[in-house]
Structures are given as structure tokens and as C-alpha cells.
Design an enzyme around this catalytic site. Structure first.
Site, PDB file in Angstrom:
ATOM      1  N   HIS A 143       0.851  -1.190   0.000  1.00  0.00           N
ATOM      2  CA  HIS A 143       0.000   0.000   0.000  1.00  0.00           C
ATOM      3  C   HIS A 143       0.886   1.239   0.000  1.00  0.00           C
ATOM      4  CE1 HIS A 143      -2.850   3.050   1.390  1.00  0.00           C
ATOM      5  NE2 HIS A 143      -3.799   2.253   0.952  1.00  0.00           N
ATOM      6  N   CYS A 146      -3.730   2.574  -4.698  1.00  0.00           N
ATOM      7  CA  CYS A 146      -4.696   3.358  -3.919  1.00  0.00           C
ATOM      8  C   CYS A 146      -4.720   4.769  -4.487  1.00  0.00           C
ATOM      9  CB  CYS A 146      -4.290   3.354  -2.444  1.00  0.00           C
ATOM     10  SG  CYS A 146      -5.359   4.390  -1.419  1.00  0.00           S
ATOM     11  N   HIS A 150      -7.624   0.243  -4.460  1.00  0.00           N
ATOM     12  CA  HIS A 150      -8.447   1.086  -3.595  1.00  0.00           C
ATOM     13  C   HIS A 150      -8.842   2.286  -4.428  1.00  0.00           C
ATOM     14  CE1 HIS A 150      -6.377  -0.175   0.470  1.00  0.00           C
ATOM     15  NE2 HIS A 150      -6.979  -1.183  -0.135  1.00  0.00           N
ATOM     16  N   ASP A 206     -12.719   3.000  -1.219  1.00  0.00           N
ATOM     17  CA  ASP A 206     -11.882   3.266  -0.046  1.00  0.00           C
ATOM     18  C   ASP A 206     -12.711   4.099   0.918  1.00  0.00           C
ATOM     19  OD1 ASP A 206      -9.631   3.016   1.465  1.00  0.00           O
ATOM     20  OD2 ASP A 206      -8.253   3.853   0.012  1.00  0.00           O
ATOM     21  N   HIS A 207     -12.063   4.919   1.688  1.00  0.00           N
ATOM     22  CA  HIS A 207     -12.790   5.674   2.708  1.00  0.00           C
ATOM     23  C   HIS A 207     -14.057   6.307   2.159  1.00  0.00           C
ATOM     24  CE1 HIS A 207      -8.602   6.375   4.592  1.00  0.00           C
ATOM     25  NE2 HIS A 207      -8.947   5.113   4.526  1.00  0.00           N
ATOM     26  N   TYR A 228     -14.969   4.339   7.373  1.00  0.00           N
ATOM     27  CA  TYR A 228     -15.385   2.949   7.172  1.00  0.00           C
ATOM     28  C   TYR A 228     -16.837   2.667   7.549  1.00  0.00           C
ATOM     29  CZ  TYR A 228     -10.696   1.870   5.761  1.00  0.00           C
ATOM     30  OH  TYR A 228      -9.519   1.830   5.057  1.00  0.00           O
TER      31      TYR A 228
HETATM   32  C1  DNO Z   1      -6.359   3.466   5.262  1.00  0.00           C
HETATM   33  C2  DNO Z   1      -5.864   2.302   4.596  1.00  0.00           C
HETATM   34  C3  DNO Z   1      -4.522   1.929   5.168  1.00  0.00           C
HETATM   35  C4  DNO Z   1      -4.099   0.603   4.640  1.00  0.00           C
HETATM   36  C5  DNO Z   1      -2.765   0.153   5.133  1.00  0.00           C
HETATM   37  C6  DNO Z   1      -2.343  -1.100   4.410  1.00  0.00           C
HETATM   38  O1  DNO Z   1      -7.496   3.498   5.483  1.00  0.00           O
HETATM   39  O2  DNO Z   1      -5.906   2.430   3.225  1.00  0.00           O
HETATM   40  O3  DNO Z   1      -4.637   1.884   6.566  1.00  0.00           O
HETATM   41  O4  DNO Z   1      -5.000  -0.358   5.045  1.00  0.00           O
HETATM   42  O5  DNO Z   1      -1.815   1.144   4.947  1.00  0.00           O
HETATM   43  O6  DNO Z   1      -1.348  -1.722   5.123  1.00  0.00           O
HETATM   44 MN    MN Z   2      -5.939   2.886   0.543  1.00  0.00          MN
END
Ligand code: DNO
Ligand code: MN
Length: 357
Positions: free
Chosen positions: A207, A245, A272, A317-318, A331
Site C-alpha cells: 500500500h 490506492c 483502492h 476506499d474511505h 469505514y
Molecule cells: C487506510 C488504509 C490503510 C491501509 C494500510 C495497508 O485506510 O488504506 O490503513 O490499510 O496502509 O497496510
Molecule cells: Mn488505501
């Protein structure tokens, strides 16, 4: 691609598997054993139980996010030998249980960094946000204190209390670690784990660092096209791949996201997808997924993934906090479900259009 949702497990997540199952097009979850510590071996029994729980809800485990890396591995300390052996044992147990994608990160001390967890937007939703001046004004050890009131009672990933208790010591240990050292230590780790990844066909998906520049003077390397290409080449094995991401690489407006995706053909094992809205280059907030709500062209991002033949798991993602939901910031169920539906819509349109020729 396969649409998925991240799930922290029933003891930690406000969202249930039953709810996830009702999001159109979502068949898989990305999960973890959230109560394990970096360096700990994940037992076969616990992995089996986790899988059984997910499968009993009519879903499947599409991958793990994350198996976290112990700081001593990132620091290259002698104790890394045992810790890498433990990591290999965890990968073996995951492989034996037929799990083939593992997301991780190589960020020193902190995982992601945000200065607000609940910034209010004009529509009344709240979102995570980052402001450089606010970061510059913070003492690292106190960083979490300033946002702790906005967690909705959740344990935030990367901000575990026992990690926070040692932030000061960790900063001292990283004092002399350069970007080059971090690359070296990552290479060492990857070379050691590649045989087990080959044996069980496990795709490792690093990531990116979030934000994609050094914070608090700590080195950060997974930040741009050049560095990620260097990483792909230094351990040139298809199992050494990335989590693409958009929200993390996209923190740096110089990163051309569709171009980066195209340059990583065959090495993106997990995606992501989220949007950011920049108010200035030093201030951004996590907008809704829709292109028009933020600064990114989400069509071009999804199109690039389609064009390189991406087949791995993808997740919204978020999300924003909307409709009165109380959940771990980023989340909640509602806005991530909207994100999944939107990405599915983009994908369907792109696919049909491509097939029509
Ligand atoms: C944030 C995520 C990160 C991700 C880690 C992977 O929300 O995208 O916390 O899970 O960096 O190890
Ligand atoms: Mn991410």
C-alpha cells in the site's frame, strides 16, 4: 475486477457481513485478524475460523488487509530474522487456507496521517481531511490526541494504543534511517518472503504511503511512479506487486494516476478507489467517490484499470459519514456502498463500450 468491501471483523466493525452481502455486486470481503500484533504468527485455526465466518454469511475472503510489518523489519534490526520467519509462517498458513492476496505497507511508525477525522462539508456529511499547516504545528506524539475525540469509539488502524505509547522511542530509532536504508530493508524482506509467495501463489500488494511525502521527517518511499518502478525491479517477481490506492498516490497532484496504473500492468494485485477534493495543494478532504465531487477523474482511473486487464479485488476506499451513521471514520456502510455501486457502474459502462468496439 472483483468488487469487495473491507471488513475489520465482528468485534471491531460496526458494519455486519449481512449488510455487506446486500451491496449489489459485492461477493468478497477484505479482512484481517485485527487483534493480532505486528510480528505475531497468525494461526491456521484462526484463519480457518475467520474464513468460515465470512463464508457462512454467503461471502468469501478475497484477501487480507493487512498483515502488518514489525518496525524492526523496516529498521533492519537483527531481530528481523525471527520476525520475517514469523511472517513466512503466517503466509504459509494463509496459503494453506487458500488466501492469495496480502496487502501491507512499509511506512515507518505511522500508517496514514490525517489532521481531521470529521471535517464538515457543505452537504452536512463529515470526512477525513489533511492540512499541511496543521501537521507542521503538531508534535508527533500528540498527533492522535487532537483527533481522538472523533473516532466514534473505533480503534483506528495504524493507531493502536501500544504503538502510540512508544512513538517517541520509535522516532529516535528512525533518526539515521534514510530512504536508501528503507529500500534496502524492504528488498531484504521481499527476497526472504518470495519463495513462500511462489509456493502458494500469494500476491503481495504494498500500500502506498499516505500522504505520499515524508511526514514528521520520517522517510517514506512508496510515493510515486519512479520509486514504485524501482521497487518492482529490485525484486522482479510478479508476486511482488502493489495496492493501487488512488486516494494515497493522489495526495501528490504531480502523480498522474492513470499513467501510473498503466505502468504497473501485471503488478497491481489490489485496488483502492477513492476521490479527494483539493482546496489547495496543502489541504485536501476525502470527497464522495463521484468525479464531480472531488478533484480526480474517476472514469479515467477505472478505465486505466480496465485497460490493463485488472482482475484482482477492488474496493471503495474511505467513505464520508452520512445519514447519521456512527462508524469508524472512513469505514461506514452507506457511503462505501454508494462508492461500490458507482465504481461498478463505471466498470459496466467501460466494459460494454469496449466490447462494442
Ligand atoms: C487506510 C488504509 C490503510 C491501509 C494500510 C495497508 O485506510 O488504506 O490503513 O490499510 O496502509 O497496510
Ligand atoms: Mn488505501
Amino acid at each position: 475486477m472483483e468488487m469487495t468491501l473491507r471488513w475489520y471483523g465482528k468485534d471491531f466493525d460496526t458494519v455486519t457481513l449481512e449488510q455487506i452481502r446486500q451491496i449489489p455486486g459485492v461477493k468478497g470481503v477484505i479482512t484481517t485478524l485485527y487483534d493480532t500484533k505486528p510480528g505475531e504468527v497468525w494461526s491456521r485455526e484462526r484463519i480457518k475460523a475467520m474464513k468460515a465466518e465470512v463464508e457462512a454469511a454467503g461471502l468469501h475472503v478475497a484477501g487480507i488487509e493487512s498483515v502488518n510489518i514489525h518496525e524492526d523489519i523496516k529498521l533492519g534490526k537483527p531481530s528481523r530474522e525471527q520476525l520475517i520467519d514469523n511472517y513466512i509462517e503466517t503466509l504459509t498458513n494463509l496459503g494453506e487456507e487458500d488466501i492469495h492476496m496480502v496487502c501491507y505497507n512499509f511506512m515507518p511508525v505511522f500508517d496514514w496521517t490525517r489532521t481531521e477525522l470529521a471535517r464538515k462539508r457543505p452537504d452536512g456529511s463529515t470526512v477525513l481531511a489533511y492540512n499541511q499547516a496543521a501537521v507542521d504545528a503538531l508534535v508527533p506524539e500528540k498527533m492522535f490526541d487532537s483527533i481522538a475525540g472523533d473516532t466514534n469509539g473505533s480503534l483506528m488502524p495504524g493507531w493502536e494504543p501500544d504503538r502510540l505509547a512508544h512513538v517517541k522511542e520509535l522516532f529516535d530509532e528512525y533518526k539515521d534511517i534514510t530512504d536508501e536504508d528503507l529500500f534496502e530493508n524492504l528488498k531484504y524482506f521481499l527476497e526472504r518472503i518470495m519463495p513462500v509467495c511462489d509456493k502458494y501463489d500469494i500476491n503481495m500488494a504494498i500500500h502506498p504511503d499516505d500522504p505520499a511525502w515524508p511526514v514528521f521527517g520520517l522517510p517514506r518511499i512508496i510515493i510515486n511512479k519512479e520509486n514504485i518502478q524501482r521497487m518492482m525491479k529490485m525484486v522482479d517477481n510478479p508476486h511482488n506487486g502493489v495496492t493501487f490506492c488512488s486516494g494515497s498516490y493522489g495526495t501528490n497532484l504531480e502523480n498522474d494516476l492513470p499513467d501510473m496504473i498503466r505502468s504497473l500492468k501485471g503488478r497491481i494485485h489490489f485496488a483502492h478507489v477513492r476521490n479527494l477534493k483539493f482546496n489547495s495543494k496543502d489541504d485536501f478532504e476525502e470527497a464522495a467517490h463521484l468525479s464531480s465531487d472531488g478533484s480526480f477523474d474517476m472514469y479515467e482511473i477505472v478505465k486505466a484499470l480496465y485497460d490493463i486487464g485488472f482482475t484482482g479485488p477492488i474496493r471503495p476506499d474511505h467513505g464520508r459519514m452520512i445519514w447519521g451513521e456512527k462508524a469508524m471514520p472512513g469505514y461506514g456502510l452507506y457511503d462505501r456502498a454508494l462508492g461500490a455501486a458507482y465504481i461498478n457502474g463505471l466498470w459496466e459502462a467501460i466494459e460494454k463500450n469496449a466490447k462494442r468496439g
